[in-house]
Design an enzyme around this catalytic site. Structure first.
Site, PDB file in Angstrom:
ATOM      1  N   ASP A  88      54.868  42.967  34.640  1.00  0.00           N
ATOM      2  CA  ASP A  88      55.127  42.072  35.764  1.00  0.00           C
ATOM      3  C   ASP A  88      56.195  41.045  35.424  1.00  0.00           C
ATOM      4  OD1 ASP A  88      52.912  43.351  36.909  1.00  0.00           O
ATOM      5  OD2 ASP A  88      52.152  41.485  37.789  1.00  0.00           O
TER       6      ASP A  88
ATOM      7  N   GLU B  72      55.000  43.209  40.149  1.00  0.00           N
ATOM      8  CA  GLU B  72      55.023  44.399  39.306  1.00  0.00           C
ATOM      9  C   GLU B  72      56.393  45.080  39.306  1.00  0.00           C
ATOM     10  OE1 GLU B  72      51.028  44.470  41.660  1.00  0.00           O
ATOM     11  OE2 GLU B  72      53.172  44.230  42.116  1.00  0.00           O
TER      12      GLU B  72
ATOM     13  N   TYR C 276      40.965  50.963  37.003  1.00  0.00           N
ATOM     14  CA  TYR C 276      41.507  50.382  35.768  1.00  0.00           C
ATOM     15  C   TYR C 276      40.717  49.165  35.295  1.00  0.00           C
ATOM     16  CZ  TYR C 276      43.698  47.252  39.195  1.00  0.00           C
ATOM     17  OH  TYR C 276      43.916  46.385  40.245  1.00  0.00           O
TER      18      TYR C 276
ATOM     19  N   ASN D 200      51.030  31.738  54.478  1.00  0.00           N
ATOM     20  CA  ASN D 200      52.382  31.233  54.692  1.00  0.00           C
ATOM     21  C   ASN D 200      52.291  29.721  54.757  1.00  0.00           C
ATOM     22  OD1 ASN D 200      53.568  33.776  54.974  1.00  0.00           O
ATOM     23  ND2 ASN D 200      53.478  33.747  57.213  1.00  0.00           N
TER      24      ASN D 200
ATOM     25  N   CYS E 289      53.105  38.085  44.367  1.00  0.00           N
ATOM     26  CA  CYS E 289      51.843  37.345  44.498  1.00  0.00           C
ATOM     27  C   CYS E 289      51.938  36.030  43.737  1.00  0.00           C
ATOM     28  CB  CYS E 289      50.680  38.143  43.892  1.00  0.00           C
ATOM     29  SG  CYS E 289      50.516  39.840  44.454  1.00  0.00           S
TER      30      CYS E 289
END
Length: 222
Positions: A28, A182, A87, A100, A53
């Site tokens: 990332d 990512e 994962y 927002n 994010c």
């Protein structure tokens, strides 16, 4: 490289964080949200390509009142449960709500997402220092910035990109609010390989740090 990553985080530079071979196996982009610029957002969507994010320290998330999405959506019957994530079978995801800032227009532009992340950092800083800003007066949901709520025990419990980035922010002594994205591979349709991510870092003079290095530093210094 962990010391260099901490220094880069302190200086408001983008760093590259690889989690673990046994986990997502993803790298990332990560930068402290109070230093984020529209150029950084542009770089994330062009050179990384994943979901942009903002990770938030658990203490601040609790004070602000940010829920986990899985809890907020439980009554719909669609919410994930512990064990649903291949994962990370022992934990649920770190996703909270999507917001927002109210001064944005659509919320999706580079300028809008930068404003949202910058102001999120202000709220995290206030919450971490015992203050409390009126979150609902500045943000609306749904929005275009996904919020990630780090595990309350951080790396002692969960070892995702959310916790890794917040741990590095803690080490750096900066506001633990970090915007991440990512790195994806245009050719394979998968996450960018560790090798290619490292090569990108060398080419662009960005610090690359692995989850193993972060975890070792955490265990020795926390």
């Amino acid at each position: 490289m962990i010391e260099k990553a901490i220094e880069a985080m302190k200086n408001g530079e983008i760093i590259l964080i690889y989690d673990f071979d046994s986990r997502e196996g993803e790298t990332d982009f990560a930068i402290r949200s109070d230093a984020l610029t529209r150029e950084d957002i542009c770089r994330m969507r062009k050179d990384a390509g994943g979901l942009i994010c903002t990770a938030i320290h658990p203490k601040a998330a609790e004070k602000i009142g940010l829920p986990f999405a899985s809890d907020a959506l439980r009554e719909t019957g669609f919410a994930e449960r512990d064990g649903d994530i291949p994962y990370d079978p022992k934990n649920h995801s770190s996703f909270s709500i999507w917001v927002n800032h109210k001064d944005t227009f659509t919320g999706i532009t580079d300028n809008d997402r930068t404003l949202t992340a910058n102001r999120l950092s202000d709220h995290v800083k206030s919450a971490m220092n015992g203050g409390k800003l009126n979150f609902s007066s500045e943000f609306r949901t749904p929005g275009h910035m996904a919020l990630l709520r780090a595990n309350e025990k951080l790396l002692d419990q969960r070892r995702g990109q959310t916790e890794l980035s917040i741990a590095i922010a803690e080490f750096a002594g900066v506001t633990p609010c970090v915007t991440i994205c990512e790195m994806l591979d245009d050719n394979t349709g998968k996450a960018l390989s560790k090798k290619d991510a490292m090569e990108y870092g060398k080419k662009h003079n960005l610090v690359f740090v692995s989850g193993d290095e972060v975890l070792e530093y955490w265990n020795n210094n926390h």
